[in-house]
Write an enzyme that holds these catalytic residues in place. Structure first.
Site, PDB file in Angstrom:
ATOM      1  N   GLN A 189     -10.155  -3.809  -3.163  1.00  0.00           N
ATOM      2  CA  GLN A 189     -11.593  -3.291  -2.530  1.00  0.00           C
ATOM      3  C   GLN A 189     -12.526  -3.358  -3.639  1.00  0.00           C
ATOM      4  O   GLN A 189     -13.890  -3.830  -3.260  1.00  0.00           O
ATOM      5  CB  GLN A 189     -11.471  -1.751  -2.353  1.00  0.00           C
ATOM      6  N   ASP A 248     -17.056   7.461  -1.451  1.00  0.00           N
ATOM      7  CA  ASP A 248     -15.756   7.432  -0.650  1.00  0.00           C
ATOM      8  C   ASP A 248     -15.276   8.866  -0.110  1.00  0.00           C
ATOM      9  O   ASP A 248     -15.970   9.961  -0.372  1.00  0.00           O
ATOM     10  CB  ASP A 248     -14.769   7.078  -1.868  1.00  0.00           C
ATOM     11  N   ARG A 272       0.824  -1.169   0.104  1.00  0.00           N
ATOM     12  CA  ARG A 272       0.079  -0.190   0.016  1.00  0.00           C
ATOM     13  C   ARG A 272       0.859   1.154   0.080  1.00  0.00           C
ATOM     14  O   ARG A 272       1.748   1.364   0.858  1.00  0.00           O
ATOM     15  CB  ARG A 272      -0.894   0.056   1.347  1.00  0.00           C
ATOM     16  N   CYS A 301     -16.074   1.946   0.959  1.00  0.00           N
ATOM     17  CA  CYS A 301     -15.038   1.158   1.333  1.00  0.00           C
ATOM     18  C   CYS A 301     -14.511   1.418   2.866  1.00  0.00           C
ATOM     19  O   CYS A 301     -13.879   0.219   3.328  1.00  0.00           O
ATOM     20  CB  CYS A 301     -14.020   1.373   0.469  1.00  0.00           C
ATOM     21  N   ARG A 357     -13.657  -8.126   1.937  1.00  0.00           N
ATOM     22  CA  ARG A 357     -12.301  -8.098   1.571  1.00  0.00           C
ATOM     23  C   ARG A 357     -11.416  -9.150   2.150  1.00  0.00           C
ATOM     24  O   ARG A 357     -10.847  -9.591   1.086  1.00  0.00           O
ATOM     25  CB  ARG A 357     -11.580  -6.872   2.431  1.00  0.00           C
ATOM     26  N   HIS A 382      -7.268   0.914  -6.338  1.00  0.00           N
ATOM     27  CA  HIS A 382      -7.684   0.025  -5.213  1.00  0.00           C
ATOM     28  C   HIS A 382      -8.453  -1.263  -5.803  1.00  0.00           C
ATOM     29  O   HIS A 382      -9.633  -1.433  -5.380  1.00  0.00           O
ATOM     30  CB  HIS A 382      -8.706   0.620  -4.290  1.00  0.00           C
TER      31      HIS A 382
END
Ligand code: CP
Ligand code: NVA
Length: 300
Positions: A132, A219, A102, A259, A287, A129
């Site tokens: 996700q 988001d 990440r 998310c 996830r 991402h």
């Protein structure tokens, strides 16, 4: 499939295979059926940004698959003191069976993958991402029993989530309506891909985007790394909130996804969040299952 660097790299068939395996792994876990196909394998997890879900789901997932995961904060690695990514990749490839990273720049993930002899998984960059979005697709399919033909509307920042959702949803045959304020458009690569689809639109007016949506997603307005823009973004994104008015324009059985982490009162009202909390936390749970599927596909 050698790595998972971004949604664009996955074929529709590969996405379906990952989702099917994720469903199977979820079933097995719920029924106490052990699945230890990564027994003896080790995953290194490099974090240059904070995380709750990604860290815990990868670490737990690896354990459930019979393997072991190492948490590697970039601050404590030599990478944080300037050791080149190319050398880090070659060293870690001698110890580990896979790397999850990440970080900020997508190019760093791609450099790491180019110089690694083991699979690399993108656990979020500024522009993508993928893990996700695989969990999101899994959750949508669980709730709606299909993906093809559903309309997903994303309202908010044209960042990592908007980019990866656009590509992932279009690849599986969904319609995508993005509603992004001027100045915060998605990544050029995502837009270039999306322009080939008649089922894609980028609009500025949330009420138009939300019309007849099967899935509404949002988001945070200021992603990790953009904290200094928080105040400006609060102004620029005012009006880009998922609230009752937006919900009323979507299909009556609309599902809402986020998310997480969420800033309730900004991109989503507390009321809408709580009314859709079951789906949102199923999305979080997924996830784990989706990433276990990715790790099995890449590392078995
Ligand atoms: N959604 C997500 O990636 O959460 P974390 O930042 O907690 O990992
Ligand atoms: N867009 C958010 C997602 C967090 C999981 C961020 O990058 O901070």
């Amino acid at each position: 499939m050698k790595h998972l660097l971004k949604m664009l790299d996955l074929t529709t068939e590969e996405i379906t295979e990952i989702l099917n395996l994720a469903d199977q792994l979820k079933y097995e876990q719920k029924h106490g059926i052990p699945h230890k196909s990564l027994s003896g394998k080790t995953l290194g997890m490099i974090f240059e940004k904070a995380s709750t879900r990604t860290r815990v789901s990868f670490e737990t997932g690896m354990y459930q698959l019979g393997g072991y995961a190492l948490f590697l904060s970039s601050k404590e690695l030599q990478i944080g003191r300037g050791e080149p990514i190319e050398d880090t990749a070659r060293v870690l490839s001698r110890y580990l069976d896979g790397i999850m990273i990440r970080t900020f720049n997508q190019s760093d993930v791609e450099t790491l993958a180019r110089h690694s002899s083991i699979p690399v998984i993108n656990g979020l960059t500024d522009v993508s991402h993928p893990c996700q979005v695989l969990a999101d697709l899994m959750t949508i399919r669980e709730y709606k029993n299909k993906l093809e033909g559903l309309k997903l509307c994303f309202i908010g920042d044209g960042g990592n989530m908007a980019n990866s959702l656009t590509i992932g949803c279009l690849k599986v045959g969904m319609k995508v309506s993005l509603c992004i304020p001027e100045g915060y458009d998605p990544d050029k690569e995502a837009l270039k891909f999306a322009k080939n689809f008649s089922d894609f639109e980028l609009v500025r007016e949330p009420r138009k985007a939300a019309e007849n949506a099967d899935v509404l997603v949002t988001d945070v307005w200021a992603s990790m790394g953009k904290e200094s823009e928080t105040e400006k973004r609060r102004k620029d994104f005012a009006g880009y909130q998922v609230n009752d008015e937006i919900i009323a324009l979507a299909k009556p059985d609309v599902m809402v996804l986020h998310c997480l982490p969420a800033h309730k009162g900004e991109e989503i009202t507390e009321k809408v969040f709580e009314e859709h909390a079951d789906a949102i936390f199923d999305e979080s749970e997924n996830r784990l299952h989706a990433q276990k599927a990715v790790m099995v596909k890449l590392m078995e």
